[in-house]
Design a protein around this motif. Sequence first.
Motif, mmCIF file in Angstrom:
data_model
loop_
_atom_site.group_PDB
_atom_site.id
_atom_site.type_symbol
_atom_site.label_atom_id
_atom_site.label_comp_id
_atom_site.label_asym_id
_atom_site.label_seq_id
_atom_site.Cartn_x
_atom_site.Cartn_y
_atom_site.Cartn_z
ATOM 1 N N GLY A 35 0.803 -1.222 0.000
ATOM 2 C CA GLY A 35 0.000 0.000 0.000
ATOM 3 C C GLY A 35 0.830 1.263 0.000
ATOM 4 O O GLY A 35 0.280 2.371 -0.019
ATOM 5 N N GLY A 36 2.152 1.110 0.027
ATOM 6 C CA GLY A 36 3.034 2.273 -0.038
ATOM 7 C C GLY A 36 3.432 2.843 1.309
ATOM 8 O O GLY A 36 4.110 3.871 1.373
ATOM 9 N N GLU A 37 3.034 2.184 2.411
ATOM 10 C CA GLU A 37 3.379 2.697 3.743
ATOM 11 C C GLU A 37 4.778 2.241 4.134
ATOM 12 O O GLU A 37 5.196 1.123 3.845
ATOM 13 N N LEU A 38 5.513 3.116 4.803
ATOM 14 C CA LEU A 38 6.848 2.778 5.283
ATOM 15 C C LEU A 38 6.744 1.723 6.378
ATOM 16 O O LEU A 38 6.016 1.888 7.354
ATOM 17 N N ARG A 39 7.463 0.620 6.212
ATOM 18 C CA ARG A 39 7.427 -0.449 7.202
ATOM 19 C C ARG A 39 8.213 -0.047 8.455
ATOM 20 O O ARG A 39 9.171 0.717 8.381
ATOM 21 N N GLY A 40 7.810 -0.603 9.599
ATOM 22 C CA GLY A 40 8.564 -0.410 10.822
ATOM 23 C C GLY A 40 8.361 0.923 11.504
ATOM 24 O O GLY A 40 9.156 1.318 12.357
ATOM 25 N N ILE A 41 7.289 1.631 11.147
ATOM 26 C CA ILE A 41 7.068 2.966 11.671
ATOM 27 C C ILE A 41 5.992 2.985 12.751
ATOM 28 O O ILE A 41 5.606 4.041 13.251
ATOM 29 N N ARG A 42 5.520 1.822 13.132
ATOM 30 C CA ARG A 42 4.518 1.740 14.199
ATOM 31 C C ARG A 42 4.696 0.447 14.974
ATOM 32 O O ARG A 42 5.421 -0.451 14.550
ATOM 33 N N GLY A 43 4.052 0.370 16.131
ATOM 34 C CA GLY A 43 4.104 -0.845 16.933
ATOM 35 C C GLY A 43 5.485 -1.138 17.503
ATOM 36 O O GLY A 43 6.324 -0.258 17.659
ATOM 37 N N MET A 44 5.740 -2.409 17.784
ATOM 38 C CA MET A 44 6.984 -2.817 18.431
ATOM 39 C C MET A 44 8.232 -2.515 17.602
ATOM 40 O O MET A 44 9.252 -2.104 18.173
ATOM 41 N N PRO A 45 8.215 -2.695 16.262
ATOM 42 C CA PRO A 45 9.432 -2.359 15.505
ATOM 43 C C PRO A 45 9.864 -0.916 15.730
ATOM 44 O O PRO A 45 11.058 -0.633 15.912
ATOM 45 N N LYS A 68 14.054 2.696 21.350
ATOM 46 C CA LYS A 68 14.809 2.203 22.502
ATOM 47 C C LYS A 68 16.289 2.028 22.139
ATOM 48 O O LYS A 68 17.179 2.321 22.953
ATOM 49 N N LYS A 69 16.529 1.586 20.942
ATOM 50 C CA LYS A 69 17.909 1.393 20.466
ATOM 51 C C LYS A 69 18.705 2.684 20.528
ATOM 52 O O LYS A 69 19.912 2.682 20.803
ATOM 53 N N HIS A 70 18.019 3.799 20.273
ATOM 54 C CA HIS A 70 18.695 5.103 20.265
ATOM 55 C C HIS A 70 18.421 5.900 21.537
ATOM 56 O O HIS A 70 18.677 7.112 21.575
ATOM 57 N N ASP A 71 17.902 5.233 22.574
ATOM 58 C CA ASP A 71 17.618 5.877 23.860
ATOM 59 C C ASP A 71 16.684 7.075 23.727
ATOM 60 O O ASP A 71 16.861 8.100 24.392
ATOM 61 N N VAL A 72 15.696 6.933 22.855
ATOM 62 C CA VAL A 72 14.696 7.986 22.655
ATOM 63 C C VAL A 72 13.400 7.534 23.317
ATOM 64 O O VAL A 72 12.912 6.441 23.018
ATOM 65 N N PRO A 73 12.815 8.335 24.207
ATOM 66 C CA PRO A 73 11.560 7.932 24.867
ATOM 67 C C PRO A 73 10.406 7.834 23.887
ATOM 68 O O PRO A 73 10.345 8.571 22.901
ATOM 69 N N ILE A 74 9.464 6.935 24.167
ATOM 70 C CA ILE A 74 8.334 6.693 23.277
ATOM 71 C C ILE A 74 7.468 7.928 23.131
ATOM 72 O O ILE A 74 6.775 8.103 22.124
ATOM 73 N N ARG A 75 7.520 8.848 24.096
ATOM 74 C CA ARG A 75 6.700 10.045 23.976
ATOM 75 C C ARG A 75 7.112 10.919 22.796
ATOM 76 O O ARG A 75 6.369 11.803 22.390
ATOM 77 N N PHE A 76 8.299 10.667 22.231
ATOM 78 C CA PHE A 76 8.696 11.437 21.050
ATOM 79 C C PHE A 76 7.682 11.250 19.928
ATOM 80 O O PHE A 76 7.257 12.203 19.292
#
Length: 308
Positions: free
Chosen positions: A52-62, A68-76
């Motif tokens: 559908g043209g959506e960028l993969r890995g931009i939502r949910g656990m991925p 988390k890998k970059h020490d960025v809080p989820i509130r970002f």
Amino acid sequence: MPKNLRLAVHEWLASCTRKGKISRNTLAAGLVVLDRLQGELPLKNEALFSEGGELRGIRGMPWQNLLKKHDVPIRFLKEATTRQVAQDAKRLLQSVEYGGIIGKLSETEKSKHIKEGVNLILTHVHAWLGRTNLRITCRASDTPESWIGKILAEAAGRSGGTVEQHLVGAKLQARFPSKDIPNLPSHAGDAQTGRDGDFVIDGIAFHVTAAPGRSVLLRCRKNLEDRLRPVLIVPRSRLEGTRGIAEDENLATQVQLVALEDFIAANVLEIAIERNMDVRSLFQALIEDYNNRLRAVETDHSLTIELR
């Protein structure tokens, strides 16, 4: 052609800057693309984008794991789903030549270049996370209308309608404490969720927008067809322009059009009288409710309000 990946990312970020700012969605797209450069190169479109043209890995656990890998809080950013995300990702992908720009480097050098590109993006991420709250000086001798005006002025360029929606939600909750006033993220628009309005109470559909256009008037028309009474709440500066659109749509006498400043200020005075409170204390309580509602559903907590 960019000489290295860091320069490619730098030029991409510059091209995405609007009025000195870069969207969180754009920064998210950049982090996802650079993360994928760690794998097999050159990257293929199907590895990054869904059918559908959506960028993969931009939502949910991925996405959460990448933050988390970059020490960025989820509130970002909880997830990025706007159309612009995929477009920005494709432009970055082209800028780095689908990974070809680092394809001949050793794994050590490749990782070094990717880290440099990621750090450029993280600089903007941390600048966003470091933003201060909306700090408003409210003198007790001033009117509630002037207090609301100061909040809107301070939020200009940052709110995108979020401040306006949650102010109205807090006001409605104060006015009707026995009713369950819905609290949804500001990006969850009526059209996408099938809602009749931002708030629907006893047959009245309230629409709140900082940038009114024809589409919101068409939703008001739909309310009328569904036997709901529409109320459209906009900043005072947009009142006359919105009234013109309503007249063009032959809705001027059927849609209640109200300046946001007036909608909140008048009830602040009324509720203060009902509760036997001084006006500023009542306003402080309303703002506390606004902050609670915003923190519950939004990721941008810098839009919380501090009264001084």
